[in-house]
Design a protein around this motif. Sequence first.
Motif: not given
Length: 204
Positions: A21-27, A31-37
Amino acid sequence: MTENTPSGYWKDANGTLTPDSKVKDIDKLRHQVVVELCEKAKERRTELSAFKMHSMSEVAAFVATSIDQYGVKSGGQKGNVTLTSYDGRYKIVRQMQDKLVFGEQLMAAKDLIDECVHTWAEGANDNIKALINHAFQTDKEGKINTSRVLQLRRIDIREPKWLQAMQAIADSMQTASTKPYLRLYERNEVTGDYEAISLDMAVV
């Protein structure tokens, strides 16, 4: 996140746990974009590695088959080869590059060169002095740059002690390993030149 991260938490690069809940949506999105690629890139790397091994094997098998026509057994993988398609559209070049290292004779060469420089004293060319000092500098791993040492052999000096040092360098050279390289080309129909079929993501 990872197997070692407790459910409901995010672990940063320093190992610090943060509630979801404390992690920003943009972060989270970053993370999702970097890991996926990066995961997809790893998959492509595996595919590319398999393609490389297959290509090397196919070229080696063809070369062995071609040589066998003349009743000669192939002497291993070493040797540069260029293969061209029948219509001339494609070309494959296999190059074998030796990795050179120096034996203990290089120490003798360095001593002989130092004697030459000392004999020349003030009369020595400053550029040659700098080239010599630069040639025997080591990197962080304590290794001497091969190309810089070989540049010394191109200097036209006829002094016997210098020539002896150059021979010591030649005697010290050893092939540590041989690495094959495969390059694929397609002919440009307009210019007629062969252009590399690049597998480097930075240039495709």
